[in-house]
Scaffold this motif. Sequence first.
Motif, PDB file in Angstrom:
ATOM      1  N   UNK A 150      28.115  58.022  39.194  1.00  0.00           N
ATOM      2  CA  UNK A 150      28.613  56.814  38.527  1.00  0.00           C
ATOM      3  C   UNK A 150      29.525  56.022  39.459  1.00  0.00           C
ATOM      4  N   UNK A 151      30.298  56.736  40.263  1.00  0.00           N
ATOM      5  CA  UNK A 151      31.166  56.047  41.224  1.00  0.00           C
ATOM      6  C   UNK A 151      30.329  55.248  42.222  1.00  0.00           C
ATOM      7  N   UNK A 152      29.220  55.837  42.662  1.00  0.00           N
ATOM      8  CA  UNK A 152      28.355  55.130  43.613  1.00  0.00           C
ATOM      9  C   UNK A 152      27.757  53.878  42.973  1.00  0.00           C
ATOM     10  N   UNK A 153      27.419  53.970  41.689  1.00  0.00           N
ATOM     11  CA  UNK A 153      26.871  52.808  40.970  1.00  0.00           C
ATOM     12  C   UNK A 153      27.857  51.646  41.016  1.00  0.00           C
ATOM     13  N   UNK A 161      18.135  46.619  47.974  1.00  0.00           N
ATOM     14  CA  UNK A 161      18.488  48.022  48.227  1.00  0.00           C
ATOM     15  C   UNK A 161      19.545  48.572  47.265  1.00  0.00           C
ATOM     16  N   UNK A 162      20.712  47.919  47.102  1.00  0.00           N
ATOM     17  CA  UNK A 162      21.695  48.496  46.172  1.00  0.00           C
ATOM     18  C   UNK A 162      21.202  48.538  44.730  1.00  0.00           C
ATOM     19  N   UNK A 163      20.269  47.667  44.392  1.00  0.00           N
ATOM     20  CA  UNK A 163      19.714  47.666  43.029  1.00  0.00           C
ATOM     21  C   UNK A 163      18.873  48.910  42.780  1.00  0.00           C
ATOM     22  N   UNK A 164      18.045  49.264  43.767  1.00  0.00           N
ATOM     23  CA  UNK A 164      17.220  50.466  43.562  1.00  0.00           C
ATOM     24  C   UNK A 164      18.068  51.733  43.675  1.00  0.00           C
ATOM     25  N   UNK A 165      19.155  51.651  44.425  1.00  0.00           N
ATOM     26  CA  UNK A 165      20.033  52.822  44.503  1.00  0.00           C
ATOM     27  C   UNK A 165      20.776  53.035  43.185  1.00  0.00           C
ATOM     28  N   UNK A 218      26.562  54.825  49.829  1.00  0.00           N
ATOM     29  CA  UNK A 218      25.580  55.834  50.241  1.00  0.00           C
ATOM     30  C   UNK A 218      26.244  57.195  50.464  1.00  0.00           C
ATOM     31  N   UNK A 219      27.389  57.171  51.108  1.00  0.00           N
ATOM     32  CA  UNK A 219      28.098  58.424  51.392  1.00  0.00           C
ATOM     33  C   UNK A 219      28.450  59.149  50.098  1.00  0.00           C
ATOM     34  N   UNK A 220      28.889  58.393  49.111  1.00  0.00           N
ATOM     35  CA  UNK A 220      29.256  58.989  47.823  1.00  0.00           C
ATOM     36  C   UNK A 220      28.012  59.466  47.080  1.00  0.00           C
ATOM     37  N   UNK A 221      26.974  58.628  47.062  1.00  0.00           N
ATOM     38  CA  UNK A 221      25.757  59.017  46.341  1.00  0.00           C
ATOM     39  C   UNK A 221      25.136  60.284  46.928  1.00  0.00           C
ATOM     40  N   UNK A 222      24.955  60.325  48.220  1.00  0.00           N
ATOM     41  CA  UNK A 222      24.225  61.435  48.834  1.00  0.00           C
ATOM     42  C   UNK A 222      25.031  62.731  48.911  1.00  0.00           C
TER      43      UNK A 222
END
Length: 251
Positions: free
Chosen positions: A49-52, A67-71, A35-39
């Motif tokens: 891509x790193x967050x994926x 949750x991680x799937x929808x993210x 989450x920290x990386x994505x946001x």
Amino acid sequence: MHRIQTVRRICFLTIFLFTITLFADEYNEIIKEADKIFFSYHEDLSRLIKSVEIYKKAIEKNPKDPYPMIMISRALLTYADLVPEDEKERERIYEEGMKWAERAIKVDEKYAMGHFWFFANLARIQQLKGTLYSLATLSTLKKHIKRAYELKPDDAMILDGLGAFYCELPSFLGGDLKKSEEILRRAIEADPNYTLSYYDLAVNLYKQKRDEEALKTAEMALSITNPTYYADWFTWDRIKALEIIEKIKKK
């Protein structure tokens, strides 16, 4: 003998609870890191891509949490919006995003955001093609955004998606600018800091030839000091708001 068995049961239960707690802590730390990386992707788009990759590690730990799937679905859509110039590559990424959202739905059909991100990725593919909606695609889009709304009727993101959908659709396919406006205003009420709703409402008002209102609404998207999703605001919402402001002022 009975006493020994009781002690064994207590020891087993203690170890079991400790293991479960440790697993939960490890899983939550992975999600927190992702989450920290994505946001913060506005600082470096490669973080999407790193967050994926990190969300995938979370799924390996717990394949029953949607949750991680929808993210992943959300991160892929965002990446496809911002990075690839090749349309076929963008379409491929949106399709991958759809698959992850579909996986989330299979894990939990009542998880509203699974339906929302399936809808969002499919809508992007349709926008990319720039053609009239096929009946099958239209039916699928309606099914998922309406299911998301049914499950979470007060969510600003879902309300915005539904309102924007009614705005984009031609009237003969069910589009309705007045209905769209009503829903988009509800999205803003639900979360006044969700900046995409101001842009989408500005588009709606512009289509209704209410240019002054559209201009003020788009400018509001720029004036929000604490956007719910700062990265989205920085890379997309404010850019789109500036585009429609320029379009209105040129008239």
